[in-house]
Every structure is written in structure tokens, then in C-alpha cells.
Design a protein around this motif. Structure first.
Motif, PDB file in Angstrom:
ATOM      1  N   GLU A 245       0.853  -1.198   0.000  1.00  0.00           N
ATOM      2  CA  GLU A 245       0.000   0.000   0.000  1.00  0.00           C
ATOM      3  C   GLU A 245       0.879   1.234   0.000  1.00  0.00           C
ATOM      4  O   GLU A 245       1.960   1.227   0.602  1.00  0.00           O
ATOM      5  CB  GLU A 245      -0.886  -0.009   1.260  1.00  0.00           C
ATOM      6  CG  GLU A 245      -1.819   1.176   1.403  1.00  0.00           C
ATOM      7  CD  GLU A 245      -2.569   1.186   2.727  1.00  0.00           C
ATOM      8  OE1 GLU A 245      -3.423   2.082   2.910  1.00  0.00           O
ATOM      9  OE2 GLU A 245      -2.297   0.322   3.584  1.00  0.00           O
TER      10      GLU A 245
ATOM     11  N   THR B 254      -2.065  -3.236  -6.247  1.00  0.00           N
ATOM     12  CA  THR B 254      -2.936  -4.309  -6.736  1.00  0.00           C
ATOM     13  C   THR B 254      -2.192  -5.608  -7.009  1.00  0.00           C
ATOM     14  O   THR B 254      -2.746  -6.690  -6.797  1.00  0.00           O
ATOM     15  CB  THR B 254      -3.681  -3.851  -8.001  1.00  0.00           C
ATOM     16  OG1 THR B 254      -2.732  -3.435  -8.994  1.00  0.00           O
ATOM     17  CG2 THR B 254      -4.597  -2.683  -7.682  1.00  0.00           C
TER      18      THR B 254
ATOM     19  N   ARG C 253     -11.343  -5.870  -5.510  1.00  0.00           N
ATOM     20  CA  ARG C 253     -10.517  -6.452  -6.558  1.00  0.00           C
ATOM     21  C   ARG C 253     -11.373  -7.407  -7.383  1.00  0.00           C
ATOM     22  O   ARG C 253     -12.181  -8.169  -6.829  1.00  0.00           O
ATOM     23  CB  ARG C 253      -9.335  -7.230  -5.965  1.00  0.00           C
ATOM     24  CG  ARG C 253      -8.347  -6.376  -5.203  1.00  0.00           C
ATOM     25  CD  ARG C 253      -7.760  -5.278  -6.052  1.00  0.00           C
ATOM     26  NE  ARG C 253      -7.110  -5.797  -7.259  1.00  0.00           N
ATOM     27  CZ  ARG C 253      -7.071  -5.129  -8.413  1.00  0.00           C
ATOM     28  NH1 ARG C 253      -7.635  -3.942  -8.528  1.00  0.00           N
ATOM     29  NH2 ARG C 253      -6.465  -5.679  -9.457  1.00  0.00           N
TER      30      ARG C 253
ATOM     31  N   LEU D 245      -8.324  -0.095   5.636  1.00  0.00           N
ATOM     32  CA  LEU D 245      -8.214  -0.272   4.186  1.00  0.00           C
ATOM     33  C   LEU D 245      -9.433  -1.028   3.705  1.00  0.00           C
ATOM     34  O   LEU D 245      -9.840  -2.020   4.312  1.00  0.00           O
ATOM     35  CB  LEU D 245      -6.957  -1.066   3.820  1.00  0.00           C
ATOM     36  CG  LEU D 245      -6.808  -1.450   2.336  1.00  0.00           C
ATOM     37  CD1 LEU D 245      -6.469  -0.222   1.498  1.00  0.00           C
ATOM     38  CD2 LEU D 245      -5.739  -2.524   2.139  1.00  0.00           C
TER      39      LEU D 245
ATOM     40  N   GLY E 219      -3.079   4.157  -2.668  1.00  0.00           N
ATOM     41  CA  GLY E 219      -3.778   3.111  -1.934  1.00  0.00           C
ATOM     42  C   GLY E 219      -3.126   1.749  -2.112  1.00  0.00           C
ATOM     43  O   GLY E 219      -1.901   1.642  -2.259  1.00  0.00           O
TER      44      GLY E 219
ATOM     45  N   GLN F 286     -10.594  -2.178  -0.203  1.00  0.00           N
ATOM     46  CA  GLN F 286     -10.332  -2.105  -1.633  1.00  0.00           C
ATOM     47  C   GLN F 286     -10.958  -3.301  -2.330  1.00  0.00           C
ATOM     48  O   GLN F 286     -10.790  -4.443  -1.894  1.00  0.00           O
ATOM     49  CB  GLN F 286      -8.827  -2.073  -1.909  1.00  0.00           C
ATOM     50  CG  GLN F 286      -8.496  -1.897  -3.379  1.00  0.00           C
ATOM     51  CD  GLN F 286      -7.176  -1.205  -3.613  1.00  0.00           C
ATOM     52  OE1 GLN F 286      -6.652  -0.506  -2.740  1.00  0.00           O
ATOM     53  NE2 GLN F 286      -6.611  -1.379  -4.792  1.00  0.00           N
TER      54      GLN F 286
END
Length: 310
Positions: free
Chosen positions: A56, A64, A229, A225, A61, A227
Motif C-alpha cells: 500500500e 494491486t 478487486r 483499508l 492506496g 479495496q
């Protein structure tokens, strides 16, 4: 298991600098790998005890590549994290002037951190991505590119000079790195911990994400966090990578994970580990009934009811 740590190489990466801040790194052989995937695969194959990789940064952020590798494949666990302040230098071969630079290279995660500097000082330069910032420096040394964004410390390793230093678009930019190993018992709680999980919904429905987040919110657990995906199963199919304050041994965190296990198609536990900033979990405001003592008291009450001891 070999006493070695794999890391995103080659030598001279920010990853190597961050890894060397861990006391245990001094007692391990540190082996550079060409990619995050290959470093993590070395752990899965038993070729390394652990891998140290970026996960990160404070500008873009979650990274990936790392998240996707932890989401898929044989399960791995996070055991430690390190925060490193990041500033870039523009590394070139000796004698190169700013006006000579037509191509620049770095890791893709570096581009958002130097985008405005590039626009101002090298607006016509072509960006070429590299496997790491240090690898970009190596490619400049070999003559493939004119300049690389990397740590100033990498210049001497690759026979380059720092044409510009202190390059960053965002003040106080940081990157978070994690030490990843094979699954085992998490380290004991420290009082300043973080728990990471990946969640898959059973189906796509209105309020689905709210249901997942509600398991944390009703127990006063702050998220650090979140996120999404893609799962690879088609457009609109996502899993969610989450970092939450607290340790799996905390009653409220354990109950949240149990709730998620009930409602999710799949939950992948990525570990509970000490926070690099050593900040204790903050139960806001505090919410009534969200302390560990209150969860323990409630569980004891249920046990007494089951035993007929009201």
C-alpha cells in the motif's frame, strides 16, 4: 525451511531498505526476486521462509499486484508491517542533462507519486514501466532508458548519478510493506494490532457491501483499508480486501470474523499482526457495548444461561 527472506529486487529497491529495518533481517539471507509474484511463490514453494513486499502507498492506496497475489493461490499470512517514507531521485548516466532525457522508467506505483513533477520538468518524456525502481536504474545503466525514478541510495549500485533529488508530488508520502509467510498461529496481541481479510459475497444484491461492513461497525471496529478487486469471474464480480483495527484474539474482532464467515461465500484470513505506527485500536466514540470486556461479559452471561446459572 531455509533461513532466508525473499524480497522485490533487484538490490537497491525501497523494499530492500524497508526490509533491513527489521531486526530479524540481520539473521537471514536476503534474496532479491524479479517480481512480487516470484517472491511470494518462493514462500509457497518452500524456497524462502518469508517474503517482504509492498502492499500500500499513501498516494494510490493498495498495490494491486500484491493484493491480487494474496487473494489468489495457496494461502499466505502477513506477520509484520513496515512504513517507509518515500522520496525519489532522478537517476541518470554521468554526463546526462535534463534536456537529454527522452525516456524515464520506474515501477508503476511510482508514477502517481511523481506525475506532477514529470509534467512540469519533463512533459515530453515517455514513461516506461519496470519491475521495480531499482530495475529501472539497472535498465538506465544498460542504456535502455535515459533516466529512472528510484531511491538516491541506488545510484552508486548502478553507476548512476542523481540529477535531481527530493522528488515527490505529495508531502510525507509513505509506502507500507509486509512480511508474508506460510499460515501459522498469529503472533500474540500487542494492543496495537491490525487484522487483514479478503471477503467474497455469496451474491450481488442491494446492500451487500453494507452487510459486510455492518459486521465491523456494530462492534466498533475501525477499518483502515477497503479495496475491491475483480475475481476474474466477469464484470461486476469483486472481492474485498480489508484491514481492520484489532487482533483476532480480541473478542469483538473474533465475533466480527465469525459473523462474516456466516454470511460470506468465502473469507480468507490474511493475519493479525502489530501495527507499524504502534497506535492502539480506537473504539469510537466509544460505542456502548463494543469493548472487549463487554463482549467477554456477554459471552459469560450466555454460558451461565446455558448452564442454568442466571
Amino acid at each position: 525451511m531455509p533461513a532466508s527472506y525473499a524480497y522485490l529486487g533487484p538490490e537497491g529497491t525501497f523494499t530492500e531498505v524497508a526490509l533491513r529495518t527489521l531486526p530479524e533481517a540481520a539473521t537471514r539471507e536476503l534474496i532479491p526476486y524479479v517480481s512480487v509474484q516470484s517472491a511470494l511463490d518462493a514462500v509457497r514453494a518452500g524456497e524462502a521462509e518469508a517474503a517482504f513486499v509492498p502492499i500500500e502507498n499513501s498516494v494510490e492506496g493498495g498495490i494491486t499486484t500484491t493484493l491480487d497475489e494474496l487473494v489468489a493461490g495457496e494461502p499466505l499470512m502477513i506477520y509484520r508491517e513496515v512504513l517507509l517514507s518515500i522520496t525519489f531521485a532522478l537517476l541518470v548516466r554521468p554526463g546526462t542533462k535534463l534536456s537529454d532525457i527522452k525516456t524515464v522508467s520506474a515501477h508503476p506505483a511510482a508514477q502517481p507519486q511523481v506525475r506532477n513533477w514529470l509534467k512540469t520538468y519533463l512533459p515530453d518524456a515517455i514513461w516506461e514501466s519496470a519491475a521495480s525502481n531499482a530495475d529501472a536504474a539497472r535498465l538506465v545503466q544498460e542504456g535502455q532508458y535515459d533516466a529512472a525514478f528510484a531511491g538516491e541510495f541506488a545510484a552508486s549500485r548502478y553507476g548512476l548519478v542523481a540529477l535531481e533529488t527530493g522528488i515527490h508530488d505529495a508531502e510525507n508520502a509513505q509506502t507500507r510493506f509486509v512480511l508474508v509467510g506460510r499460515p501459522a498461529r498469529p503472533a500474540a496481541p500487542t494492543g496495537a494490532d491490525k487484522t487483514s481479510v479478503v471477503l467474497w459475497q455469496r451474491d450481488d444484491h442491494p446492500g451487500g457491501l453494507r452487510d459486510l461492513l455492518g459486521e465491523f461497525a456494530t462492534r466498533g471496529i475501525n477499518l483502515m483499508l477497503l479495496q475491491s478487486r475483480p475475481t476474474g469471474a466477469g464484470i461486476g464480480n469483486y472481492c474485498f480486501c480489508i484491514d481492520a483495527e484489532g487482533h483476532i484474539s480480541d473478542r469483538r474482532v473474533a465475533e466480527a470474523l465469525m459473523g462474516l464467515k456466516r454470511i460470506c461465500l468465502q473469507v480468507r484470513f490474511l493475519g493479525s499482526y502489530p501495527r507499524a505506527d504502534v497506535k492502539p485500536a480506537d473504539v469510537q466514540p466509544p460505542l456502548p457495548g463494543t469493548s472487549d470486556d463487554e463482549f467477554t461479559s456477554a459471552a459469560d452471561w450466555v454460558a451461565r444461561c446455558q448452564d442454568g446459572r442466571f
